[in-house]
Design a protein around this motif. Structure first.
Motif, PDB file in Angstrom:
ATOM      1  N   GLY A  56     -24.484  -5.983 118.161  1.00 48.53           N
ATOM      2  CA  GLY A  56     -23.468  -5.539 119.114  1.00 48.53           C
ATOM      3  C   GLY A  56     -22.101  -5.675 118.474  1.00 48.53           C
ATOM      4  O   GLY A  56     -21.911  -5.343 117.310  1.00 48.53           O
ATOM      5  N   ALA A  57     -21.149  -6.229 119.202  1.00 50.29           N
ATOM      6  CA  ALA A  57     -19.776  -6.366 118.700  1.00 50.29           C
ATOM      7  C   ALA A  57     -19.683  -7.480 117.659  1.00 50.29           C
ATOM      8  O   ALA A  57     -20.129  -8.607 117.908  1.00 50.29           O
ATOM      9  CB  ALA A  57     -18.821  -6.653 119.849  1.00 50.29           C
ATOM     10  N   LEU A  58     -19.116  -7.166 116.511  1.00 50.41           N
ATOM     11  CA  LEU A  58     -18.956  -8.170 115.457  1.00 50.41           C
ATOM     12  C   LEU A  58     -18.132  -9.366 115.932  1.00 50.41           C
ATOM     13  O   LEU A  58     -18.394 -10.504 115.534  1.00 50.41           O
ATOM     14  CB  LEU A  58     -18.299  -7.555 114.220  1.00 50.41           C
ATOM     15  N   GLU A  59     -17.160  -9.115 116.777  1.00 53.26           N
ATOM     16  CA  GLU A  59     -16.291 -10.185 117.286  1.00 53.26           C
ATOM     17  C   GLU A  59     -17.074 -11.264 118.024  1.00 53.26           C
ATOM     18  O   GLU A  59     -16.610 -12.391 118.156  1.00 53.26           O
ATOM     19  CB  GLU A  59     -15.208  -9.608 118.210  1.00 53.26           C
ATOM     20  N   ASP A  60     -18.266 -10.912 118.501  1.00 53.97           N
ATOM     21  CA  ASP A  60     -19.105 -11.881 119.211  1.00 53.97           C
ATOM     22  C   ASP A  60     -19.929 -12.741 118.260  1.00 53.97           C
ATOM     23  O   ASP A  60     -20.696 -13.594 118.708  1.00 53.97           O
ATOM     24  CB  ASP A  60     -20.054 -11.157 120.176  1.00 53.97           C
ATOM     25  N   HIS A  61     -19.790 -12.505 116.972  1.00 57.49           N
ATOM     26  CA  HIS A  61     -20.620 -13.212 115.992  1.00 57.49           C
ATOM     27  C   HIS A  61     -19.812 -13.866 114.884  1.00 57.49           C
ATOM     28  O   HIS A  61     -20.269 -13.971 113.749  1.00 57.49           O
ATOM     29  CB  HIS A  61     -21.636 -12.229 115.391  1.00 57.49           C
TER      30      HIS A  61
END
Length: 161
Positions: free
Chosen positions: A135-140
């Motif tokens: 999903g969103a890179l910002e979440d990882h």
């Protein structure tokens, strides 16, 4: 009679043969993780999201010879690029050699064992998410790819002169 110096101690990155250059890669997979750049500060932010070509078990590219065909923004490292980019992990052999430092005890060229990088906790094995699942890179975001694992710290006398 003394042993000759290993090539990584006696040659610059630019003077290495193709085989020597390729053997410097320890197979950790950290450089194959997606990274983000903070817009306001320019700071680098690591993620635990692996490139679609990274094999999460071997921590090697699934199609290294043709990687640029499938991942056009994959960076082909050169001695010049190693000196100018800031996203190579601190454990990276290319970075260490460019900085005049020795390879650590767990590097396969030192240990003679390709699994030592995994046993030392340096590789991404078991620690990454695939692009498809992320999903969103910002979440990882993750700090560990940009640090030395405690279990893999260099031994004393690891600095080259």
């Amino acid at each position: 009679m003394t042993e000759p110096e290993p090539f990584w101690r006696s040659k610059t990155l630019g003077a290495m043969t193709r085989a020597e250059w390729e053997s410097l890669c320890d197979g950790c997979g950290r450089c194959c993780l997606h990274k983000l750049r903070e817009e306001e500060t320019g700071d680098l932010v690591w993620t635990n999201v692996a490139c679609r070509l990274l094999d999460g078990d071997s921590c090697r590219c699934r199609n290294y010879p043709a990687r640029k065909t499938y991942v056009p923004d994959c960076v082909k490292l050169t001695a010049h690029k190693v000196a100018t980019i800031d996203w190579l992990p601190p454990t990276c052999a290319y970075r260490l050699v460019a900085e005049g430092r020795d390879l650590p005890w767990w590097h396969p060229l030192v240990s003679g064992d390709a699994e030592s990088v995994h046993r030392a906790g340096v590789s991404v094995r078991g620690r990454v998410v695939t692009e498809r699942d992320a999903g969103a890179l910002e979440d990882h975001t993750a700090a560990w790819p940009g640090t030395w694992p405690r279990t893999a710290r260099p031994l004393p006398r690891q600095r080259r002169t």
